[in-house]
Design an enzyme around this catalytic site. Structure first.
Site, PDB file in Angstrom:
ATOM      1  N   SER A 141      36.239  21.435   4.737  1.00 53.75           N
ATOM      2  CA  SER A 141      35.889  20.000   4.436  1.00 53.75           C
ATOM      3  C   SER A 141      34.301  20.860   2.743  1.00 53.75           C
ATOM      4  CB  SER A 141      34.783  18.745   4.616  1.00 53.75           C
ATOM      5  OG  SER A 141      34.009  17.959   3.498  1.00 53.75           O
ATOM      6  N   LYS A 168      31.402  22.479   9.377  1.00 55.19           N
ATOM      7  CA  LYS A 168      32.360  23.571   8.686  1.00 55.19           C
ATOM      8  C   LYS A 168      32.053  24.077   8.092  1.00 55.19           C
ATOM      9  CE  LYS A 168      34.888  19.011   9.027  1.00 55.19           C
ATOM     10  NZ  LYS A 168      35.921  19.828   9.883  1.00 55.19           N
TER      11      LYS A 168
HETATM   12  N1  LIG Z   1      38.563  11.762   5.547  1.00 53.01           N
HETATM   13  C1  LIG Z   1      37.871  12.089   5.764  1.00 53.01           C
HETATM   14  O1  LIG Z   1      37.202  11.594   4.170  1.00 53.01           O
HETATM   15  C2  LIG Z   1      37.715  13.251   5.113  1.00 53.01           C
HETATM   16  C3  LIG Z   1      37.167  14.709   4.784  1.00 53.01           C
HETATM   17  C4  LIG Z   1      37.231  16.070   4.451  1.00 53.01           C
HETATM   18  C5  LIG Z   1      37.457  16.954   5.845  1.00 53.01           C
HETATM   19  N2  LIG Z   1      37.819  15.722   7.019  1.00 53.01           N
HETATM   20  C6  LIG Z   1      38.432  16.184   8.597  1.00 53.01           C
HETATM   21  O2  LIG Z   1      39.821  15.797   8.218  1.00 53.01           O
HETATM   22  C7  LIG Z   1      39.213  15.710   9.933  1.00 53.01           C
HETATM   23  C8  LIG Z   1      39.890  14.756  10.627  1.00 53.01           C
HETATM   24  O3  LIG Z   1      39.370  13.121  10.026  1.00 53.01           O
HETATM   25  P1  LIG Z   1      40.072  11.815   9.756  1.00 53.01           P
HETATM   26  O4  LIG Z   1      39.171  10.971   8.792  1.00 53.01           O
HETATM   27  O5  LIG Z   1      40.796  12.215  10.270  1.00 53.01           O
HETATM   28  O6  LIG Z   1      38.709  11.679  10.777  1.00 53.01           O
HETATM   29  P2  LIG Z   1      39.159  10.301  12.017  1.00 53.01           P
HETATM   30  O7  LIG Z   1      39.843   9.465  11.838  1.00 53.01           O
HETATM   31  O8  LIG Z   1      37.746   9.506  13.115  1.00 53.01           O
HETATM   32  O9  LIG Z   1      40.283  10.907  13.325  1.00 53.01           O
HETATM   33  C9  LIG Z   1      39.440  12.227  14.413  1.00 53.01           C
HETATM   34  C10 LIG Z   1      40.607  12.584  15.057  1.00 53.01           C
HETATM   35  O10 LIG Z   1      39.343  13.741  15.384  1.00 53.01           O
HETATM   36  C11 LIG Z   1      39.919  13.308  17.531  1.00 53.01           C
HETATM   37  N3  LIG Z   1      38.942  13.950  17.979  1.00 53.01           N
HETATM   38  C12 LIG Z   1      37.748  13.402  17.969  1.00 53.01           C
HETATM   39  N4  LIG Z   1      36.933  14.351  19.199  1.00 53.01           N
HETATM   40  C13 LIG Z   1      37.289  14.821  19.955  1.00 53.01           C
HETATM   41  C14 LIG Z   1      38.327  16.171  21.036  1.00 53.01           C
HETATM   42  N5  LIG Z   1      36.920  16.114  21.636  1.00 53.01           N
HETATM   43  N6  LIG Z   1      39.238  16.590  21.229  1.00 53.01           N
HETATM   44  C15 LIG Z   1      40.364  15.713  20.204  1.00 53.01           C
HETATM   45  N7  LIG Z   1      40.316  15.583  19.528  1.00 53.01           N
HETATM   46  C16 LIG Z   1      39.340  14.999  19.154  1.00 53.01           C
HETATM   47  C17 LIG Z   1      39.650  12.002  17.193  1.00 53.01           C
HETATM   48  O11 LIG Z   1      40.197  11.168  18.615  1.00 53.01           O
HETATM   49  P3  LIG Z   1      40.144   9.067  19.498  1.00 53.01           P
HETATM   50  O12 LIG Z   1      40.100   8.562  18.472  1.00 53.01           O
HETATM   51  O13 LIG Z   1      39.993  10.282  20.393  1.00 53.01           O
HETATM   52  O14 LIG Z   1      38.005   9.359  19.091  1.00 53.01           O
HETATM   53  C18 LIG Z   1      40.639  11.350  15.838  1.00 53.01           C
HETATM   54  O15 LIG Z   1      42.149  11.496  16.112  1.00 53.01           O
HETATM   55  C19 LIG Z   1      38.255  16.244  10.114  1.00 53.01           C
HETATM   56  O16 LIG Z   1      38.291  17.405  10.777  1.00 53.01           O
HETATM   57  C20 LIG Z   1      37.274  15.951   9.695  1.00 53.01           C
HETATM   58  O17 LIG Z   1      36.491  16.258   9.440  1.00 53.01           O
HETATM   59  C21 LIG Z   1      38.350  14.155   6.815  1.00 53.01           C
END
Ligand SMILES: NC(=O)c1ccc[n+]([C@@H]2O[C@H](COP(=O)([O-])OP(=O)(O)OC[C@H]3O[C@@H](n4cnc5c(N)ncnc54)[C@H](OP(=O)(O)O)[C@@H]3O)[C@@H](O)[C@H]2O)c1
Length: 241
Positions: A141, A168
């Protein structure tokens, strides 16, 4: 499955950016293993891809659970003998979760974003080393960027998420270390920022879609042998560390 198809593993692929990355990789002809904590949710996420004729399968993966990670590594070894692409996407941000102290937030976020990603990477390196053009993409991020944090005009200067940003930054540190340590095995390791995106993690607030966020991930997952390693970028180009 064709022998020549690339095999990718995406962690946290049952929803959000991970699901979009899995779909986009599968659309590029990659056989995608969608790592999901809950296999039922994983199968539900896989169903529309399979119905569209894409090659995707749900696999059980909790990055905090050493036996889950080890069992998946063994399954991939037995079925494919290699792994071409690892996308470390699973991640959480707990800074705004009520009822947790900052220390509890840090411990829990580190366990998933940093130790969990490291555990998965370590388990998959022998399988990646067996692939002809192996790639690791770490989903980081720009909130971890020291350079941007010091820029008062940065568009996200108002977003203060101390424990998330620290984890991060650790992901970025691991990216440059692994890029150097794994170079001899031909494994390219890059960190990317997918951008502020509408997912469960952000309360679906921003306009940016997971499909848009997935573009830079897929780009780095499919870079050629002349592509970079040890970088941090988004879809506009390199980001300051
Ligand atoms: N959205 C943004 O604006 C943004 C910006 C920068 C970076 N990111 C990064 O992008 C990535 C995806 O984020 P997202 O926005 O798509 O979030 P999200 O919709 O909350 O999805 C997170 C995913 O991670 C899984 N997860 C959580 N804990 C886990 C574990 N212990 N083992 C395996 N899987 C696990 C969740 O599974 P469950 O459904 O089982 O909880 C879900 O599938 C993350 O690394 C986040 O930090 C996101």
């Amino acid at each position: 499955m064709e022998e020549s198809k690339k095999i990718a593993l995406v962690s946290g692929a049952n929803r959000g950016i991970g699901e979009a990355v899995a779909r986009a990789l599968a659309a590029q002809g990659v056989h995608v293993l969608m790592g999901c904590r809950d296999l039922e949710k994983g199968r539900a996420a896989t169903a529309p891809l399979v119905a569209a004729g894409l090659e995707a399968a749900a696999v059980q993966l909790d990055v905090t659970d050493a036996s889950s990670v080890a069992a998946l590594a063994e399954e991939i070894r037995a079925r494919f003998g290699r792994l071409d692409i690892l996308v470390n996407n699973a991640g959480v941000g707990l800074d705004f979760v009520p009822g947790l102290t900052p220390v509890e937030k840090m411990e829990q976020t580190l366990a998933i974003n940093v130790t969990g990603g490291l555990r998965l990477t370590e388990a998959m390196v022998p399988l990646l080393a067996a692939a002809p053009h192996p790639r690791i993409v770490n989903v980081s991020s720009e909130l971890a960027s020291f350079g941007l944090r010091h820029d008062p005009d940065w568009e996200h200067a108002d977003k203060i998420l101390p424990t998330y940003a620290a984890t991060k930054a650790a992901v970025n540190a691991l990216t440059v270390s692994h890029a150097a340590a794994l170079a001899e095995q031909g494994i390219k390791v890059n960190a990317i920022c997918p951008g502020f995106t509408a997912t469960e993690a952000t309360g679906f607030v921003p306009d940016r879609t997971p499909d848009e966020a997935a573009v830079i991930v897929v780009q780095m997952a499919l870079i050629g042998d002349d592509g970079p390693t040890g970088t941090f970028s988004n879809d506009a180009g390199p980001l300051p560390w």
